[in-house]
Structure formats: structure tokens, C-alpha cells
Design a protein around this motif. Structure first.
Motif, PDB file in Angstrom:
ATOM      1  N   ALA A  95       0.812  -1.177  -0.096  1.00 53.69           N
ATOM      2  CA  ALA A  95      -0.108   0.057  -0.161  1.00 53.69           C
ATOM      3  C   ALA A  95       0.745   1.083  -0.129  1.00 53.69           C
ATOM      4  O   ALA A  95       0.440   2.231  -0.651  1.00 53.69           O
ATOM      5  N   ALA A  96       1.924   1.201   0.733  1.00 52.86           N
ATOM      6  CA  ALA A  96       2.920   2.261   0.852  1.00 52.86           C
ATOM      7  C   ALA A  96       3.636   2.732  -0.625  1.00 52.86           C
ATOM      8  O   ALA A  96       3.583   3.795  -1.107  1.00 52.86           O
ATOM      9  N   VAL A  97       3.967   1.513  -1.004  1.00 49.82           N
ATOM     10  CA  VAL A  97       4.560   1.698  -2.539  1.00 49.82           C
ATOM     11  C   VAL A  97       3.424   2.079  -3.543  1.00 49.82           C
ATOM     12  O   VAL A  97       3.736   3.061  -4.399  1.00 49.82           O
ATOM     13  N   VAL A  98       2.230   1.436  -3.640  1.00 43.63           N
ATOM     14  CA  VAL A  98       1.188   2.265  -4.467  1.00 43.63           C
ATOM     15  C   VAL A  98       1.154   3.483  -4.040  1.00 43.63           C
ATOM     16  O   VAL A  98       0.656   4.490  -4.910  1.00 43.63           O
ATOM     17  N   GLY A  99       1.000   3.975  -2.726  1.00 46.26           N
ATOM     18  CA  GLY A  99       0.787   5.439  -2.515  1.00 46.26           C
ATOM     19  C   GLY A  99       1.977   6.141  -3.210  1.00 46.26           C
ATOM     20  O   GLY A  99       1.629   7.425  -3.727  1.00 46.26           O
ATOM     21  N   PHE A 100       3.194   5.809  -2.979  1.00 47.47           N
ATOM     22  CA  PHE A 100       4.307   6.610  -3.697  1.00 47.47           C
ATOM     23  C   PHE A 100       4.209   6.764  -5.189  1.00 47.47           C
ATOM     24  O   PHE A 100       4.234   7.658  -5.756  1.00 47.47           O
ATOM     25  N   ILE A 101       3.871   5.687  -5.609  1.00 45.09           N
ATOM     26  CA  ILE A 101       3.690   5.609  -7.117  1.00 45.09           C
ATOM     27  C   ILE A 101       2.325   6.802  -7.611  1.00 45.09           C
ATOM     28  O   ILE A 101       2.439   7.309  -8.553  1.00 45.09           O
ATOM     29  N   GLY A 102       1.186   6.567  -6.908  1.00 46.57           N
ATOM     30  CA  GLY A 102       0.115   7.464  -7.108  1.00 46.57           C
ATOM     31  C   GLY A 102       0.307   8.910  -7.098  1.00 46.57           C
ATOM     32  O   GLY A 102       0.296   9.631  -7.869  1.00 46.57           O
TER      33      GLY A 102
END
Length: 308
Positions: free
Chosen positions: A143-150
Motif C-alpha cells: 500500500a505504501a509503494v502504491v501510494g508513492f507511485i500514485g
């Protein structure tokens, strides 16, 4: 024998009330922080960073002093060594974060600096994974990685320039700002000092340091609208923003409300769009990813706390 699910309904009510209050304070901080990049960019276009920072710390010191005067809390005597801990937390969190952030703003495109500086919620999530033994660390990490990508999609999708337009100092100072804010968000809930007592000494130190910085750069004080905007940056995003955020973290802890900070680059990008920047479909997709990551991390943290 009947097994009671909750032996103290009042405790549950107080916990729920505290969670709501924490989210309200966190939302207030995000609303103020979202204006920081836009106003800061406009001032840095015509004024050196030292003058902008001096006005910020002056405005923040006035806010913290006013809150302190209105507070009825009496100061408990503490040992000299114990007093150094909250002083260090406040100094790193306030002075370290803001000085490094504005050095980055002055050294690279503000929209990129804003992205790098707001990777600190990802650092908080990483700290949760490393030290708090969450139930689903893989989910939290993804979820943290997805947040950074977003966030990256939101920022990069709002303009046509290529990435890495700033110099190395800009990227390092923006990353350092993120580290300082992550440290503050983790530590502020662990010290018993009230937010205004924690932040006022650091703001005064910031006033003194940035005044000396202004003396070195030379005096040409902003007037009129620029003066008001500089003081707003101090009283709003720095002063009330930090105060609201500190109250939220003391009520709820760094895990659940820290994810709300993901919304700051989203809101600031929307403000930039309203001021003339173009918002593309890529940015909209990024916003969806960021909000989704916030929900995932928030749900994971809530379930973990419910099982304690």
C-alpha cells in the motif's frame, strides 16, 4: 457464563471520540499544508528563501505563543536532561523540516520538491512495518509503494517537463525534510509535552537563525501582500498546521492518522491546477491510487488495533 465483549462502554466511546477528533485535527493540518507549495512558490519567485523563512518562523512563533497564553496547562518541573528530548523533537521536526524543505523549493522545481518532501508518510509506514509488528506487513508495504507511485503520477501528470530538473542539493534537502518530518510524526506522540510547549522554543530558535541568515543575505523586507503571505505561511501551514498535526498524533498515534498526509500533495496539486496548471488523466489515476493506498493502510492499522 456470559462473556462480555466490552467491559467499559465509556472507554469505547472515549476512544471513538478521540479517533474522530484526531481525524478532524489531521484534516485541518492537511488543508493548511496543501497551500504551502503554492504560496511559497509565489514568494520565492521574488524574495530570497532566508526572508521567506524568517517571516514563516515569526508567524509560527506568534501562533504558538498565543496558544500557550490561552492554555490553562501548568508547566510541570522537569530535569534538564529530560527537557532536551522534547526540544530535540521540536527542533528536528519544525526547524529541520521547514528549512530543508524551503532550501529544496529554492533549488529545484517546487512541484518536484513537494513530492519528495511528502514521502515522509511512506517513511512512517516503513517504521510501522519495522518496529510495530503489524498483522499484514506485506499489505502495508504494498500500500505504501502504491501510494508513492500514485503521488508520482499526480505530480508528473500535471506538467509536460521532464523529471530531474533540479540539482542534487535540492533533492537531498527535500529528502532530508521528509526524514525530519517522519521522525517528528513518530516521536511527537511519545513525549508528554503539549504541542505549543514543544514547538514554541523551536520556532523562536528558527526566528533567531533565519534572522542571522537574512543579515547575511541583506535586508529588503517584503511589504503589502507579500508580507501578509509570508506571515500566513508561518501562522497557517507552519503554525496551526503543526499544532493541529501534533494534537492529532497525540490523540491517535502515528499509524492511523499519518496516512491522511498522503492527501496533502493531492490537494496542493489541485490548488496548482486551479491557479493555471493542467491536470491530466494520468494525475487523476494517481489520485485514485493514493486514496486507495490511504484506505488500505488505514484499514490495516484499524484492524491491528482492534486485535490488541
Amino acid at each position: 457464563m456470559v462473556k462480555h465483549r466490552d467491559r467499559d462502554p465509556c472507554r469505547t466511546f472515549r476512544h471513538g471520540s478521540g479517533s474522530i477528533s484526531a481525524l478532524v485535527f489531521a484534516a485541518g493540518a492537511v488543508a493548511l499544508w496543501s497551500t504551502n507549495a503554492l504560496v511559497g512558490k509565489s514568494l520565492l519567485a521574488s524574495h530570497p528563501v532566508s526572508q521567506v523563512q524568517f517571516l514563516q518562523f515569526a508567524g509560527a512563533a506568534l501562533v504558538f505563543a498565543a496558544i500557550r497564553l490561552m492554555s490553562r496547562e501548568s508547566a510541570a518541573p522537569v530535569a534538564a536532561g529530560a527537557a532536551l528530548v522534547p526540544l530535540a523533537v521540536g527542533f528536528i521536526g519544525l526547524v529541520g523540516t521547514m528549512v530543508l524543505q524551503y532550501m529544496a523549493f529554492a533549488s529545484m522545481p517546487v512541484i518536484e520538491a513537494n513530492l519528495v518532501a511528502y514521502t515522509w508518510p511512506l517513511m512512517v509506514a516503513a517504521a510501522v512495518i519495522a518496529f510495530e509488528n503489524p498483522q499484514r506487513p506485506v499489505l502495508l508495504g504494498l500500500a505504501a509503494v502504491v501510494g508513492f507511485i500514485g503521488v508520482a503520477l499526480v505530480i508528473s501528470g500535471g506538467r509536460n517537463q521532464s523529471w530531474l530538473q533540479g540539482d542534487l542539493v535540492g533533492y537531498l534537502t527535500a529528502f532530508g525534510s521528509a526524514l525530519c518530518m517522519a521522525f517528528y510524526s513518530i516521536m511527537v506522540g511519545r513525549v508528554v509535552t503539549s504541542p505549543e510547549r514543544l514547538l514554541l522554543p523551536s520556532a523562536l530558535i528558527g526566528v533567531a537563525l533565519t534572522f542571522l541568515w537574512c543579515v547575511h543575505d541583506g535586508f529588503a523586507w517584503p511589504v503589502g501582500t507579500d508580507l501578509a503571505l509570508g506571515l500566513y505561511l508561518g501562522a497557517g501551514p507552519m503554525g496551526l498546521g503543526y499544532y493541529f498535526w501534533s494534537r492529532a498524533l497525540k490523540l491517535e498515534g502515528s499509524g492511523k492518522v499519518a496516512v491522511v498526509a498522503y492527501l496533502t500533495p493531492i490537494a496542493s496539486t489541485l490548488l496548482l491546477t486551479l491557479s493555471g496548471e493542467r491536470l491530466t488523466m494520468t494525475a487523476i489515476v494517481g489520485a485514485v491510487l493514493v486514496i486507495g493506498s490511504c484506505v488500505a493502510v488505514g484499514v490495516e492499522r484499524s484492524e491491528a488495533e482492534n486485535h490488541v
